[in-house]
Design an enzyme around this catalytic site. Sequence first.
Site: not given
Length: 434
Positions: A369, A312
Amino acid sequence: MTEPKSNENVTVVDNTTGKQTTFPLLSGTAGAKVIDIRNLYKDLGYFTFDPGYTATGSCQSAITYIDGDEGILLYRGYPIEQLAEKSDFMEVCHLLLFGELPDKKQKDQFVWDITHHTMVHDQISNFFRGFRRDAHPMAVVCGVVGALSAFYHDSTDINDPWHRKVASYRLIAKMPTIAAMAYKYSVGQPFVYPSNTLDYAANFLRMCFAVPAEEYEVNPIVAKALDLIFILHADHEQNASASTVRLAGSTGANPFACIAAGCAALWGPSHGGANEEVLKMLNQIGDKNKVGDWVKKAKDPDDPFRLFGFGHRVYKNHDPRANVIRKAAHQVLNELGVNDPLLEVAIELEKIALEDEYFVKRRLYPNVDFYSGIMLKAMGFPTSMFTALFAVGRTVGWIAQWNELIEDPSQKINRPRQLYTGPTSRDYIPVDKR
Ligand code: SDX
């Protein structure tokens, strides 16, 4: 919104000229301070250079706070874990839009307002028939959301607070209807109109999975899990798609066009498109005994394969949403009696990756996700719909950021500069002399 105050500063020494220039150091209520460089070019004649804006604050905002090192995510100060456990998506929408959780009367009114904006102008259904049936749902969503500005002229004046509120409600209310219509169109089934007797998530499930030939019973477990997914995806500070919405909004574009731009940015596999890529990746791996081979590929700098759902831009510890979704995925699959071998592949992949030096050193942890796709698959959604679902949840965040931009007196048209490395000035050469 008021201009941030500062009583601290930093001094920059230009070693090429010896000139010293002082810039204000601005403090927020939490997180890193920012150096106000708005006069940098005027004072020093230089621009900053920050490809990808990873070290640049584009705005001041009071909506969402992320601490990437501590794995903290707050919506208007409330920790995502508490909202996930105790709130619901309509409350979270009110919180993100207006800054406070609604009291009972405010919540009932807000839910009534959103519910009574869920239908789309019936002519909008004609747009769907122009697409191929096998078009990706996000291609359809991007197109149809952009087309909303052709219908709702009575809520496109960005300087009218009432117009902004109506457009905000319309987008939050109609995004599920449009996403569900994109799904129905892709499977060749008739559109199902929204029902005002159902809550937001249940309504979306019915618009996706009901058929005229029989009654449809919403599964409360699935509806609650979907409501949770919308909460977790609702906003995320200045992520790529929110920044796209803000940049489009800074030009004065109408809110429907700005949200369509946000949908386009979200579709990328490095961003909201990752949940679809995670499922493709887990299917590609296929068997938990093959996970080690694929982790090797992900670590190989010469191999383009990346582990989708890992890493991320901001979270360099854990993504708090991934922890919530992991727990919910196990619970939903158990309650639905779904035994998905891909969940075992995901658990094995997470285990190996979290122990592997390559991932530990680069602080690559599962993100939101990683598990959401497994849950959505168990709920009956095809992989191609995952990013459209992300867009349904994220619309409230985009529109809250857009409203904050319009109400920020310091905001102006966004216009980044560059480091020019092309040819310097040269004269035209006639074609017979080249
Ligand atoms: C979302 O911004 C947001 O808030 C986004 C989001 C939101 O709610 O809006 O949280 C939603 O978009 C989540 C992210 C979903 N994307 C993916 O899961 C795609 C896989 N992840 C990567 O593409 C990547 O991690 C990013 C794009 C998410 C972040 O990229 P960064 O921070 O720029 O990381 P990087 O590209 O600088 O990578 C650092 C290193 C590199 O290796 P080295 O050059 O140091 O050797 O880590 C490696 C990368 O090669 N790396 C990975 C990896 N991600 C980064 N290696 C293997 N698999 C990965 N997934």
